[in-house]
Write a protein that holds these residues in place. Sequence first.
Motif, PDB file in Angstrom:
ATOM      1  N   ARG A 445       0.830  -1.206   0.000  1.00  0.00           N
ATOM      2  CA  ARG A 445       0.000   0.000   0.000  1.00  0.00           C
ATOM      3  C   ARG A 445       0.865   1.257   0.000  1.00  0.00           C
ATOM      4  O   ARG A 445       0.578   2.229  -0.693  1.00  0.00           O
ATOM      5  CB  ARG A 445      -0.926  -0.004   1.217  1.00  0.00           C
ATOM      6  N   ALA A 446       1.956   1.249   0.773  1.00  0.00           N
ATOM      7  CA  ALA A 446       2.837   2.417   0.832  1.00  0.00           C
ATOM      8  C   ALA A 446       3.500   2.664  -0.522  1.00  0.00           C
ATOM      9  O   ALA A 446       3.659   3.812  -0.946  1.00  0.00           O
ATOM     10  CB  ALA A 446       3.903   2.215   1.903  1.00  0.00           C
ATOM     11  N   ARG A 447       3.877   1.599  -1.202  1.00  0.00           N
ATOM     12  CA  ARG A 447       4.547   1.766  -2.492  1.00  0.00           C
ATOM     13  C   ARG A 447       3.630   2.426  -3.518  1.00  0.00           C
ATOM     14  O   ARG A 447       4.092   3.158  -4.392  1.00  0.00           O
ATOM     15  CB  ARG A 447       5.011   0.401  -3.008  1.00  0.00           C
ATOM     16  N   SER A 448       2.341   2.181  -3.435  1.00  0.00           N
ATOM     17  CA  SER A 448       1.412   2.706  -4.433  1.00  0.00           C
ATOM     18  C   SER A 448       1.012   4.152  -4.159  1.00  0.00           C
ATOM     19  O   SER A 448       0.272   4.734  -4.948  1.00  0.00           O
ATOM     20  CB  SER A 448       0.163   1.827  -4.497  1.00  0.00           C
ATOM     21  N   LEU A 449       1.487   4.748  -3.053  1.00  0.00           N
ATOM     22  CA  LEU A 449       1.111   6.128  -2.732  1.00  0.00           C
ATOM     23  C   LEU A 449       1.804   7.102  -3.673  1.00  0.00           C
ATOM     24  O   LEU A 449       2.996   6.984  -3.943  1.00  0.00           O
ATOM     25  CB  LEU A 449       1.491   6.458  -1.286  1.00  0.00           C
ATOM     26  N   SER A 450       1.065   8.079  -4.165  1.00  0.00           N
ATOM     27  CA  SER A 450       1.661   9.090  -5.037  1.00  0.00           C
ATOM     28  C   SER A 450       2.335  10.163  -4.194  1.00  0.00           C
ATOM     29  O   SER A 450       2.158  10.241  -2.976  1.00  0.00           O
ATOM     30  CB  SER A 450       0.580   9.742  -5.908  1.00  0.00           C
ATOM     31  N   PHE A 451       3.107  11.011  -4.869  1.00  0.00           N
ATOM     32  CA  PHE A 451       3.785  12.127  -4.201  1.00  0.00           C
ATOM     33  C   PHE A 451       2.772  12.993  -3.459  1.00  0.00           C
ATOM     34  O   PHE A 451       3.022  13.432  -2.337  1.00  0.00           O
ATOM     35  CB  PHE A 451       4.524  12.949  -5.264  1.00  0.00           C
TER      36      PHE A 451
END
Length: 855
Positions: A445-451
């Motif tokens: 989930r953290a990896r898929s977070l955008s800037f």
Amino acid sequence: MLPASLPLTLRAPNPPALFLGREKEREQLRVAFARGPVTLVSGEHGVGKTATVLQVLRESFFEVPVVFASFGGLPDDVAPDRELVRIVAAAASVTQIAWASVLRVRESLPEVLLDMAERARLWLVLDGVTADPLLRDLMSVVSRYARESRWIVTGEGFCESRFVPGQSLRLGPMPDAELETLAHGTAARPLDFGRAVEASRGNPGALLRAVASGAEPDVSIVDPMLSAMRALSDRNAGTVLAWLDEHAEEALRDGYARNLYAVLSLRRHEPELGRWWMRCAAEVGDLAALPHGAAQHASLKDALVLLEAFFSGGDLDRSLRDAEALVARAEAEGAPRIAGEAKTIAVQCLVMKGELARALALVESITTEDDELACLRDGSASTVLALMHRSDEAHARLERVRAGAVRLPFRAQNPILFRAADTLYQLGLLEEAHDVLSQLMSGDRARSLSFHHLGPILLLQLRIAIDRGALRDVAALEERLAPFAREGTLQHPFAGSSRVFARVWAGDFDGIGEEVSDSLQAAREGDLLEAQSSAAMAAIEVALARGTDLGVTLRDPLVLWLRNGAPASPLLEETRRRARLRLGEHVPSPPPVVRSIEHEIVARLADAEAHVLRGAWHEATTACRAAVQHASRWGYASREAHARSTLTFLLLAQGRREEAAQQVGRLRASAERMGSARFVREAELLAYLSQPAASMLQLVSWARDEAPAPIVARCARHLLGAPAGPDAVERALFDALVGHLGKVAHLAPGSLPSWGIADVDRSVVLDDGSRISFESKPLLWRLLEVLWDHGGEASKEELVREGWAQPDYHPLRDDNRLHVTIRKLRGLLMDGQPPARILTRDEGYALGGTPVRVR
């Protein structure tokens, strides 16, 4: 010149024992290294970038000491720019780094790094670097101004800067013949070399892994998406565009924005690919790379991403105008989902500007059958309602969000979960908000977070950690937030005020005045009412803790404007009421209103201080105890420690030592758990004041030490007889304390004591806090008493007659004995040369310094 103790992790390794080919590229690198300060080496993973650089350095620059820093696989919680500062500082033998200044003005990082590298004449290899705005800025500065240092950067994708013409080399595939020779030279078991070379597709890294394992090369390296993106660099524009149109949305959604940006940065000037490059620039937050007016010509989806990017950049007025324009365009083109998402961004702009009623009306205008947009709408509405202190309605909306979010795809939940965490934070439910954020920042989930989502999430984590008293976590959170909180971003002013609050609770007051000024300036430059209120509250808390500049802080232009020209923040108003009470103003209690949890805590504390000014000690204690209980119940550990410290002072002022001792134990445990040097010191003071009068002499050392708890130094000075400060509440509190503590006598009233004498246990306390017992030295103790009783100075005759109880004095008989005894007294008191505590006078001896006596 490198330091002798450079860590092995920063030393350049040897190149591979068997290095073949790349003659042309090696010659190009030799020329580039000698010609200019910056060389960029790019190519796909495993193609041999690092090996080729190391080989050239060994062949042609063997005598040059090289610093090698790997950025590949850097942990997520380590900011690359801060890591780079650490590396260069270690190589340049810089032992102390002013992190507060470095983090505050991040745009000065290139200059800081260049200065250190130039002074040490460093050659640096930065290996495995991804495309990043800081890298571009750093390489531009270095290329223009470096004279002595060399910077060699390897990575999978760079855009050659106009400041480094001719200094960029891209490594392509190796010829099959060289790969087969390499395979023969390294294979330790039988292998179909022809098939292995063919499968490696010119990639020596893939070939060597196959040779080592005996298996067929796996050129996907990490996963199919990364492998496909790397292959784009050598394809024609039409092929790349076709792949992007089919796969880019999936790649961006799955967290590959930076990887794709690195690849497309190599081809940013190809018109066909400009749209996707611009989209990636927005996804990673590189706003400087976006052309003016980009959103007007973008697709609706791209325009929404650009809107999020500019909102994250902190330009609220522009973002609000762009959001309204995008809503109108999306509605005209029949795209209600885009229109609804644009409205939620406009709602966030209005919230930041303090226009809550307008924000609520706008979010309620979103009507949709789309489950994801409905959850996003209800999440935004719940946050606005929480800020308006309509808690029941906020909770009801939050339940709708929770029920709806579980039906959504995994990655669609991210922005909705953040809105839920923000609502929980505004409602004062710190633990629940913390749990939601922990869920957001874990695993895939953290990896898929955008800037645009990661920055606000990290900021909220930081603010919650400070409120919960998790002060040991603050430095790591600040480091992770730093890339998202540079000057000009939405997070920047919040990060400044949060840092000030963290330092106040931790007891880190050294240089905090400059931090406060920077925080106020950042808040003035923005148009974020919440950030301005937070900066003003932080400034007032610093003034309250330090006991200085309260009037000046209340007259600060931003604080005055927030009082007179802006929608009032109830929590700021309560904080300002505390400051005015400290200045001696009898400020009436505000009319009853619905309060947030934190507002309630601060209001009870302000009520307690108002009762102190009126001498109503029982009422003050009741109000302060309520503040402690409220803070404890809802997990506001920092506020709880502050209120408990105040409660303990109140109990001691009333002579209730047993109750005070119980509170001291809880305060000490809480302070140690938090990692707060301030509250540990306050607990130490309060523990001493709960003990017999002899403990008063510990005040001698505390009176001179403002850090980490200024109130301890002020209290110690007042109890030792120094004039009271301007704080009316403290003055009343400290005056009441004096009536319940031991009597302190002074030889020089108003002076800060340097040592003290305690009658209760016949001891002396020095200014460093050390205690010297005179229990077994009755004669030496008697001489101290004689000196004190004669006003600090006694003649030889007075000392002999009263010290030895002799009826008369004769110099031939008594001078030598007196001289030997005084020498022993000086030795016991650790009096140096020349003596500072027992002074020689023409007619006798005197007490030196400014001693006090507790009887």
